[in-house]
Design a protein around this motif. Sequence first.
Motif, short mmCIF file in Angstrom:
data_model
loop_
_atom_site.label_atom_id
_atom_site.label_comp_id
_atom_site.label_asym_id
_atom_site.label_seq_id
_atom_site.Cartn_x
_atom_site.Cartn_y
_atom_site.Cartn_z
N TYR A 61 0.80 -1.24 0.00
CA TYR A 61 0.00 0.00 0.00
C TYR A 61 0.83 1.28 0.00
O TYR A 61 0.26 2.37 -0.10
N GLY A 62 2.14 1.18 0.13
CA GLY A 62 2.97 2.37 0.17
C GLY A 62 3.22 2.84 1.60
O GLY A 62 2.76 2.24 2.57
N THR A 63 3.93 3.95 1.72
CA THR A 63 4.40 4.40 3.03
C THR A 63 3.34 5.15 3.83
O THR A 63 3.43 5.23 5.06
N GLY A 64 2.36 5.73 3.16
CA GLY A 64 1.35 6.50 3.86
C GLY A 64 -0.04 6.07 3.46
O GLY A 64 -0.25 5.40 2.43
N SER A 65 -1.03 6.49 4.25
CA SER A 65 -2.41 6.12 3.93
C SER A 65 -3.00 7.02 2.85
O SER A 65 -4.06 6.72 2.32
N THR A 66 -2.35 8.13 2.57
CA THR A 66 -2.64 9.08 1.47
C THR A 66 -3.85 9.98 1.70
O THR A 66 -4.10 10.87 0.91
N GLY A 67 -4.58 9.80 2.80
CA GLY A 67 -5.72 10.67 3.05
C GLY A 67 -6.48 10.23 4.29
O GLY A 67 -6.11 9.26 4.96
N SER A 68 -7.54 10.95 4.59
CA SER A 68 -8.38 10.56 5.72
C SER A 68 -9.05 9.22 5.39
O SER A 68 -9.16 8.83 4.22
#
Length: 382
Positions: A61-68
């Motif tokens: 999924y990558g390093t961040g959740s990308t949003g709320s």
Amino acid sequence: MNPLERLRAATAERETAGLRRRLRPRTADHDGLIDLASNDYLGLSRDPRLIEAAVEATREYGTGSTGSRLVTGTTRLHQALDERLASFVGAPAGLTFSSGYLANLGAVAALSGPGSLVVSDQVNHASIVDACRLSRARIAITPHRDTAAVEAALAERTEEHAVVVTDAVFSVDGDLAPLAEMHRVARRHGAFLIIDEAHALGVVGEGGRGAAAAAGIAGEPDVVLTLTLSKSLASQGGAVLGAPEVVETMIDTARSFIFDTGLNPAAVGTALAALEIIENSPELPARARANARRIAKLAESHGLESRVPDAAVVPVFLGEPLTALRAAEKCLELGLRVGCFRPPSVPAGRACLRITARASLSETELTGLDLGLRSVGDPTAP
């Protein structure tokens, strides 16, 4: 006065009083020190299975959740963690937040609000204190673990709605709230009972399922649990657990959920792996509690004021901030990293060392702690 001069003067006053706080970066091995300060109660933070789970989640999924979580920040892992956390403690539903602090802000504020009463224990964690302030409800602070005072506050209220909020295990004294009795009181008066399981999850109750589960009230419709993933689960984040209606209310109205970036995938994967380990290793919580009791007995054997802990937190009360600060520094010299709690974290006159037990503590580490506590109890000891 120049604004910065005012800040410098206040800093100097805190220095004199022993209340100055400093960041102390650690190395991967805690600088070779015995770790008795962290909240890694089950010793899982370096477990290869958790590390691999974090890496796998990051690859997917990558390093961040990308949003709320309401936009792009919810993954299948988040949904799985919501469900697994609820199932583990015996609650009907769950919702993961990006920290335990924000979970408390969301739960208290969303379930109370203007025209409500919130009844809070006087030594509840700072996150609960701040949640009460942000709720815009009327707040009644009750003496520590005093259910009669809670009942009186609820009985005298003029507000239609009420919430009682308490830590399950209090973060400094390490004692357990009388949850079954508090639930009876709250139910008699039609109030929600919010329980912060931060220091109980993974340590208290059968298999570490928490204090509410141990008290037999985790699945009750008027009981709401909050917790953190950063202690026994060796991750980061928080959650609110309760009836589906509670979770729906959080999603619709909890500002600390709606307007915050979702928990990063690595932390979610880590927490899921930790839950699996705890479920398959029921001896870990009991081992952490046993080590905590042993630490308290060591402190008392050296003439230090402590208490038999209900979880993994062991306080050693020393009184004044400077006394506690010197004791912590002495422990550091002897190769021990311990917590040093001073006002406002504790009341005036109750500064203490806060020692946390780990399920993974070795005999060598406990022997080292014994020597450190001996030095604190008798500064003339070799």
